[in-house]
Design an enzyme around this catalytic site. Structure first.
Site, PDB file in Angstrom:
ATOM      1  N   ARG A  79      16.903  83.829   8.461  1.00 43.29           N
ATOM      2  CA  ARG A  79      15.831  83.542   9.411  1.00 43.29           C
ATOM      3  C   ARG A  79      16.375  82.698  10.563  1.00 43.29           C
ATOM      4  O   ARG A  79      17.242  81.849  10.372  1.00 43.29           O
ATOM      5  CB  ARG A  79      14.682  82.788   8.725  1.00 43.29           C
ATOM      6  N   TYR A 218      17.034  91.321   9.824  1.00 45.89           N
ATOM      7  CA  TYR A 218      17.044  90.559   8.565  1.00 45.89           C
ATOM      8  C   TYR A 218      15.623  90.348   8.013  1.00 45.89           C
ATOM      9  O   TYR A 218      14.692  90.050   8.787  1.00 45.89           O
ATOM     10  CB  TYR A 218      17.737  89.195   8.762  1.00 45.89           C
ATOM     11  N   LYS A 227       6.898  86.454   5.704  1.00 43.99           N
ATOM     12  CA  LYS A 227       6.702  85.105   6.223  1.00 43.99           C
ATOM     13  C   LYS A 227       5.769  85.100   7.437  1.00 43.99           C
ATOM     14  O   LYS A 227       4.921  84.219   7.594  1.00 43.99           O
ATOM     15  CB  LYS A 227       8.053  84.464   6.580  1.00 43.99           C
ATOM     16  N   HIS A 247       3.942  78.596   0.426  1.00 46.35           N
ATOM     17  CA  HIS A 247       5.270  79.097   0.057  1.00 46.35           C
ATOM     18  C   HIS A 247       5.518  78.768  -1.417  1.00 46.35           C
ATOM     19  O   HIS A 247       6.297  77.871  -1.734  1.00 46.35           O
ATOM     20  CB  HIS A 247       6.304  78.417   0.972  1.00 46.35           C
ATOM     21  N   SER A 269      13.161  77.205   0.872  1.00 42.30           N
ATOM     22  CA  SER A 269      13.964  78.411   0.724  1.00 42.30           C
ATOM     23  C   SER A 269      15.272  78.105  -0.005  1.00 42.30           C
ATOM     24  O   SER A 269      15.930  77.105   0.285  1.00 42.30           O
ATOM     25  CB  SER A 269      14.267  78.985   2.107  1.00 42.30           C
ATOM     26  N   CYS A 271      15.730  77.138  -3.047  1.00 42.40           N
ATOM     27  CA  CYS A 271      15.677  75.936  -3.881  1.00 42.40           C
ATOM     28  C   CYS A 271      15.051  76.203  -5.249  1.00 42.40           C
ATOM     29  O   CYS A 271      14.619  75.265  -5.922  1.00 42.40           O
ATOM     30  CB  CYS A 271      14.945  74.811  -3.159  1.00 42.40           C
ATOM     31  N   ASP A 294       7.359  83.858  -4.279  1.00 45.50           N
ATOM     32  CA  ASP A 294       7.591  83.289  -2.939  1.00 45.50           C
ATOM     33  C   ASP A 294       6.320  82.826  -2.220  1.00 45.50           C
ATOM     34  O   ASP A 294       6.370  81.843  -1.495  1.00 45.50           O
ATOM     35  CB  ASP A 294       8.319  84.316  -2.063  1.00 45.50           C
ATOM     36  N   ARG A 386      20.790  89.019  -0.473  1.00 49.87           N
ATOM     37  CA  ARG A 386      19.508  89.196  -1.164  1.00 49.87           C
ATOM     38  C   ARG A 386      19.433  90.520  -1.913  1.00 49.87           C
ATOM     39  O   ARG A 386      20.001  91.516  -1.486  1.00 49.87           O
ATOM     40  CB  ARG A 386      18.373  89.171  -0.133  1.00 49.87           C
TER      41      ARG A 386
HETATM   42  P1  GTP Z   1      13.800  81.839  -1.222  1.00 50.67           P
HETATM   43  O1  GTP Z   1      13.756  83.248  -1.673  1.00 50.67           O
HETATM   44  O2  GTP Z   1      14.781  81.604  -0.121  1.00 50.67           O
HETATM   45  O3  GTP Z   1      12.451  81.296  -0.849  1.00 50.67           O
HETATM   46  O4  GTP Z   1      14.453  80.968  -2.414  1.00 50.67           O
HETATM   47  P2  GTP Z   1      13.941  80.499  -3.851  1.00 50.67           P
HETATM   48  O5  GTP Z   1      13.192  79.227  -3.729  1.00 50.67           O
HETATM   49  O6  GTP Z   1      13.271  81.618  -4.556  1.00 50.67           O
HETATM   50  O7  GTP Z   1      15.315  80.113  -4.593  1.00 50.67           O
HETATM   51  P3  GTP Z   1      16.076  80.805  -5.812  1.00 50.67           P
HETATM   52  O8  GTP Z   1      15.300  80.767  -7.089  1.00 50.67           O
HETATM   53  O9  GTP Z   1      16.534  82.141  -5.369  1.00 50.67           O
HETATM   54  O10 GTP Z   1      17.314  79.841  -5.983  1.00 50.67           O
HETATM   55  C1  GTP Z   1      18.236  79.593  -4.950  1.00 50.67           C
HETATM   56  C2  GTP Z   1      19.503  79.016  -5.490  1.00 50.67           C
HETATM   57  O11 GTP Z   1      19.258  77.868  -6.289  1.00 50.67           O
HETATM   58  C3  GTP Z   1      20.269  80.002  -6.376  1.00 50.67           C
HETATM   59  O12 GTP Z   1      21.635  79.923  -6.068  1.00 50.67           O
HETATM   60  C4  GTP Z   1      19.999  79.500  -7.763  1.00 50.67           C
HETATM   61  O13 GTP Z   1      21.032  79.832  -8.644  1.00 50.67           O
HETATM   62  C5  GTP Z   1      19.856  77.992  -7.563  1.00 50.67           C
HETATM   63  N1  GTP Z   1      18.940  77.397  -8.567  1.00 50.67           N
HETATM   64  C6  GTP Z   1      17.714  77.839  -8.906  1.00 50.67           C
HETATM   65  N2  GTP Z   1      17.156  77.088  -9.888  1.00 50.67           N
HETATM   66  C7  GTP Z   1      18.066  76.122 -10.168  1.00 50.67           C
HETATM   67  C8  GTP Z   1      18.076  75.017 -11.086  1.00 50.67           C
HETATM   68  O14 GTP Z   1      17.151  74.788 -11.859  1.00 50.67           O
HETATM   69  N3  GTP Z   1      19.181  74.231 -11.060  1.00 50.67           N
HETATM   70  C9  GTP Z   1      20.233  74.468 -10.219  1.00 50.67           C
HETATM   71  N4  GTP Z   1      21.275  73.640 -10.259  1.00 50.67           N
HETATM   72  N5  GTP Z   1      20.263  75.498  -9.356  1.00 50.67           N
HETATM   73  C10 GTP Z   1      19.195  76.314  -9.318  1.00 50.67           C
HETATM   74  C1  SPV Z   2      12.960  82.350   2.591  1.00 50.10           C
HETATM   75  O1  SPV Z   2      13.845  82.140   3.427  1.00 50.10           O
HETATM   76  O2  SPV Z   2      12.155  81.457   2.217  1.00 50.10           O
HETATM   77  C2  SPV Z   2      12.833  83.681   1.958  1.00 50.10           C
HETATM   78  C3  SPV Z   2      13.622  84.762   2.499  1.00 50.10           C
HETATM   79  O3  SPV Z   2      12.043  83.859   1.044  1.00 50.10           O
HETATM   80  S1  SPV Z   2      12.958  85.372   3.979  1.00 50.10           S
HETATM   81  O4  SPV Z   2      12.073  86.478   3.673  1.00 50.10           O
HETATM   82  O5  SPV Z   2      14.066  85.811   4.757  1.00 50.10           O
HETATM   83  O6  SPV Z   2      12.208  84.347   4.648  1.00 50.10           O
HETATM   84 MN    MN Z   3      10.969  81.966   0.525  1.00 45.94          MN
END
Ligand code: GTP
Ligand code: SPV
Ligand code: MN
Length: 603
Positions: A79, A218, A227, A247, A269, A271, A294, A386
């Protein structure tokens, strides 16, 4: 009117006058070679994925049925918050956290960019519905795009095509969302594999509920139902209509006594939302099922409780770090195929690979389409690479994931990525204190947005890049909603941090499936069954208050993860003050009072 004949323009499968007029207007402006109405059929998927394979944009995966690998232009990977605008009529309504431009000025600039921008390409018209098709008031949109990648991604991420168009009738309301890659083709000009434009705009017009996106292919910039609609525009609708567009993931947690609870969680994002949404509990007898990873739309039900619906139809998840140890459910979902992978590495036998999947193969094609070996200095996959996969094929989708009634939320988790200061879990004293926690949430930046990573910034409710109006008004909206309902019916708010680090920089908490221990504690707090200690920042468990049975981690680490450190918090206060100063006059009095209370408690 000039009589423009563009093949396909006359073959509209609808009588919706406003939609027809808009499609005509956009076609005349952008000058595509033809117009195609997306129907969402298997035949359309097959035709467009084949077109993308022929163009070199997609490589079919031999190891996953009906799945494709794509690598974007190296400049078009995330983004672009710098280029994202809230074009409200009054600048004040965008507020200090958004880029703003006058709507007519933005439209003038973008109209010139759009002029002729689809030459040599096909213009697709994608009717879509965010949330269940059988909702009382289906949330409709139409995306116009010149990107086949967007059309097939929308097949996964939204309910779209004929079944969505059926809900339009002749005059239903919808959000028009215009997207172009901004890469017209002259006659005979050869296409590139990932067309896009150096100039990018992701613009939102909150009063007229319109989205105009230019220059990027993207996900978050181009799949406009996500979003742009479901957070930025929907947050404005939610403000006006008394609900919340957030979110947040939505999960269902079932206890050994077979009692079900629904939890929503907002983390910035990259996290941990997808991972928590699909978590496999490490504590016996507890079960997690997923409703969304999400976005959550939450409305009060007749019983006064807050009910959440996921507007999406698929997962657009961060690939690196995902494997059978961290997120087995995501791995099983993508193993079934019908998925797209963008900016991960391609194996020689036709599968995908990314960092975090264990031992790398001896040779890969990197996301930059270069030879890659374990000795290579660069990552094989972009950190924001992704996968895109349907919720429908997730083994642990909750049966009610598509129910228009939504699910009653018992707990809301706010969380961020902080190496220090923020304890593993803190329970708020009440809704207003929880709103303060959310409004002052902080997190280190990640690769999900273009820019420097690892910088701590305030990310209120994990919505900093997604609030479609003034953040101060948004905080006030949260405060007001809390006053509307009985306190005992409101979700309880918790603040978590899976990412606190020890002196040696390693994570203190093992995270992932072990996060179930924190979910359990939170639910037992709601039931009055588990203990906590009151601190100046809220209620925090000791290690003894958590179920740590079978956890393979030193108890000193857990204690350090749970620690409330008054000095670190005193250092946090000026940052919160600076943040409130940035938001300005619109910070609700309730939140200023919360800050004063916190300062007094810290001494
Ligand atoms: P968006 O799709 O961008 O909104 O992200 P999201 O909040 O869904 O994050 P996602 O679950 O994909 O995790 C992002 C990163 O954080 C990945 O590399 C995971 O492996 C890492 N991660 C997720 N949960 C944990 C956790 O409990 N501990 C640690 N250390 N890392 C984590
Ligand atoms: C984020 O960045 O929080 C996502 C991926 O979930 S995107 O759809 O690119 O915003
Ligand atoms: Mn997101």
């Amino acid at each position: 009117m000039t009589a423009v004949t563009i093949p396909g323009l006359e073959q509209a499968p609808t009588n919706h006058a406003r939609l027809l007029a808009w499609v005509q207007e956009v076609a005349e402006l952008t000058c595509p070679d033809e117009v195609v109405w997306a129907d969402g059929s298997q035949g359309e998927w097959d035709r467009l994925t084949q077109k993308l394979v022929d163009a070199g944009t997609f490589v079919p995966l031999k190891k996953k049925p009906n799945s494709f690998w794509a690598a974007s232009d190296p400049s078009d990977v995330a983004r672009v918050e710098e280029r994202t605008y809230i074009c409200s009529v009054r600048e004040e309504d965008a507020g200090a956290t958004n880029n703003w431009m006058d709507p007519s000025e933005m439209k003038a600039i973008m109209t010139e960019l759009y002029r002729g921008c689809m030459r040599g390409r096909t213009m697709y018209v994608i009717p879509f519905c965010m949330g269940p098709l059988d909702a009382e008031k289906p949330m409709l949109g139409v995306e116009i795009t010149d990107s086949e990648y967007v059309v097939v991604s929308m097949h996964i991420m939204t309910r779209m095509g004929t079944k969505a168009l059926a809900l339009f009738g002749e005059d239903a309301d919808f959000v028009p969302a215009l997207h172009s890659l901004g890469a017209p083709l002259e006659p005979g000009q050869e296409d590139v594999q990932w067309p896009c434009n150096e100039t990018k705009y992701i613009s939102h017009f909150p009063e007229t509920r319109e989205i105009w996106s230019f220059g990027s292919g993207y996900g978050g910039n181009a799949l406009l139902g996500k979003k742009c609609y479901s957070l930025r525009i929907a947050s404005v609708m939610a403000r006006d209509e008394g609900w919340l567009a957030e979110h947040m993931l939505i999960l269902k947690l079932t206890s050994p006594e077979n009692k079900a609870y629904y939890i929503a969680a907002a983390f910035p994002s990259a996290c941990g939302k997808t991972n928590l949404a699909m978590l496999e509990p490490t504590i016996p007898g507890w079960k997690v099922e997923t409703l969304g990873d999400d976005i959550a739309w939450m409305r009060f039900g007749e019983d006064g409780r807050l009910y959440a619906v996921n507007p999406e139809n698929g997962f657009f998840g961060v690939a690196p770090g995902t494997d059978y140890h961290t997120n087995p459910n995501a791995m099983r979902t993508i193993a079934k195929g019908n998925s797209l992978f963008t900016n991960v590495a391609l194996t020689d036998d036709g599968d995908v690979w990314w960092e975090g999947m264990g031992e790398p193969p001896a040779h890969l094609t990197s996301w930059k389409k270069q030879d890659w070996t374990p000795d290579s200095e660069e990552l094989s996959s972009h950190p924001n690479s992704r996968y895109c996969t349907p919720i429908e094929q997730c083994d642990i989708k909750a049966p009610e994931w598509d129910d228009p009634k939504g699910v009653p939320i018992s707990a809301i988790f706010f969380g961020g990525r902080r190496a220090t200061t923020i304890p593993l879990v803190t329970e708020s004293r009440d809704w207003q204190h929880g709103t303060f926690m959310g409004a002052t949430l902080s997190s280190e930046t990640t690769a999900a947005a273009v820019g420097k990573t690892g910088v701590v910034r305030r990310d209120p409710m994990a919505m900093l890049p997604f609030i479609g109006y003034n953040a101060g008004d948004y905080f006030q909206h949260w405060v007001d909603l809390g006053k509307r309902a009985d306190a005992d019916k409101l979700p309880k708010i918790f603040y978590v941090n899976w990412f606190r680090r020890g002196d040696d920089k390693r994570f203190l908490w093992p995270g992932f499936g072990e996060n179930s221990r924190i979910l359990k504690w939170a639910i037992e707090r709601i039931e009055g069954k588990s203990a906590a200690t009151e601190t100046p920042i809220g209620y925090i468990p000791t290690a003894a208050d958590l179920d740590l049975e079978g956890l393979d981690a030193p108890v000193e680490d857990i204690e350090a993860a749970l620690e409330f450190n008054a000095d670190e918090w005193r250092a946090e206060i000026p940052l919160v003050e600076e943040w409130f100063a940035k938001i300005g006059d619109k910070v609700p009095t309730t939140l200023r009072d919360q800050l004063e209370t916190l300062k007094q408690r810290l001494g």
